[in-house]
Enzyme design. Structure first.
Site, PDB file in Angstrom:
ATOM      1  N   GLY A 152      35.607  38.461  37.786  1.00  0.00           N
ATOM      2  CA  GLY A 152      34.289  38.514  37.172  1.00  0.00           C
ATOM      3  C   GLY A 152      34.188  37.419  36.130  1.00  0.00           C
ATOM      4  O   GLY A 152      35.162  37.135  35.431  1.00  0.00           O
ATOM      5  N   SER A 154      36.037  36.005  31.295  1.00  0.00           N
ATOM      6  CA  SER A 154      36.423  36.203  32.688  1.00  0.00           C
ATOM      7  C   SER A 154      37.553  37.217  32.775  1.00  0.00           C
ATOM      8  O   SER A 154      38.352  37.356  31.846  1.00  0.00           O
ATOM      9  CB  SER A 154      36.870  34.867  33.290  1.00  0.00           C
ATOM     10  OG  SER A 154      37.183  35.018  34.659  1.00  0.00           O
ATOM     11  N   ASP A 155      37.605  37.897  33.904  1.00  0.00           N
ATOM     12  CA  ASP A 155      38.711  38.813  34.160  1.00  0.00           C
ATOM     13  C   ASP A 155      39.018  38.822  35.654  1.00  0.00           C
ATOM     14  O   ASP A 155      38.103  38.742  36.479  1.00  0.00           O
ATOM     15  CB  ASP A 155      38.389  40.234  33.698  1.00  0.00           C
ATOM     16  CG  ASP A 155      39.618  41.117  33.746  1.00  0.00           C
ATOM     17  OD1 ASP A 155      40.507  40.937  32.888  1.00  0.00           O
ATOM     18  OD2 ASP A 155      39.732  41.950  34.662  1.00  0.00           O
ATOM     19  N   THR A 156      40.299  38.902  35.969  1.00  0.00           N
ATOM     20  CA  THR A 156      40.753  38.930  37.359  1.00  0.00           C
ATOM     21  C   THR A 156      41.617  40.155  37.575  1.00  0.00           C
ATOM     22  O   THR A 156      42.450  40.498  36.734  1.00  0.00           O
ATOM     23  CB  THR A 156      41.577  37.662  37.681  1.00  0.00           C
ATOM     24  OG1 THR A 156      40.766  36.516  37.454  1.00  0.00           O
ATOM     25  CG2 THR A 156      42.063  37.668  39.124  1.00  0.00           C
TER      26      THR A 156
END
Length: 195
Positions: free
Chosen positions: A110, A73-75
């Site tokens: 994501g 995940s990435d923010t």
């Protein structure tokens, strides 16, 4: 029995992922988080989520761990097309908070699930409005240390939540792992409480 690996060191993501009903182990998966030239924020977070999941898959296989799916995940925070990542220092954190003050920005997260040759990904996009902040409020927040490891220099689940006057979207997405989207992604692979 472990259901999957989480390619993240974030304590917030660990707490949120536990709510989906899966059991998991952490696997290290460092990736270069530098945005590409003229990369749109949505493309950026999806690319990094996929890269983290795939790097986690490779790391697990290199360690002879069982072949289980890997969640990455990435923010990021976006002000228009400008991507605001994690601050490099206190001055950078303060500058980001001044940009966000009194305006609406987007928080994009994501999430990707890698299972060997296949990687499935979803995105959560939330609109977050900040109240107008004074220099004293910004300085006090930066001195707390909270903004230093967070995209956009704030954490909605902490003191940074005091700045948010309106949120349209996913609170957990702004925290770093959108529960609804993640649960749906896991369910497509037969995992979690929604499977």
């Amino acid at each position: 029995m472990t259901d999957l690996y989480l390619a993240s060191a974030s304590p917030r993501r660990r707490e949120l992922l536990a709510q989906t009903g899966v059991t998991f182990e952490i696997v290290g998966a460092p990736v270069d988080e530098t945005p590409l030239a003229v990369e749109a924020p949505a493309d950026y977070v999806l690319r990094l989520a996929r890269a983290k999941a795939q790097a986690g898959w490779q790391a697990a296989r290199a360690q002879d761990k069982p072949a289980l799916p890997v969640l990455g995940s990435d923010t990021t925070v976006a002000l228009g097309t400008l991507i605001l990542g994690k601050p490099v220092d206190a001055a950078d954190a303060a500058a980001m908070l001044r940009q966000l003050s009194g305006s609406t920005h987007q928080v994009l997260t994501g999430v990707a699930l890698c299972n060997g040759d296949e990687t499935d990904a979803v995105i959560s996009i939330s609109d977050v409005t900040f109240a107008a902040l004074t220099d004293a409020q910004i300085d006090a927040y930066v001195q707390s240390g909270e903004p230093m490891d967070k995209a956009g220099s704030y954490g909605i689940q902490g003191r940074g939540g005091l700045f948010v006057s309106h949120l349209a979207g996913s609170f957990t997405g702004v925290m770093g792992l959108p529960l609804h989207e993640t649960a749906a992604l896991l369910a497509r692979s037969g995992l979690g409480l929604l499977a």
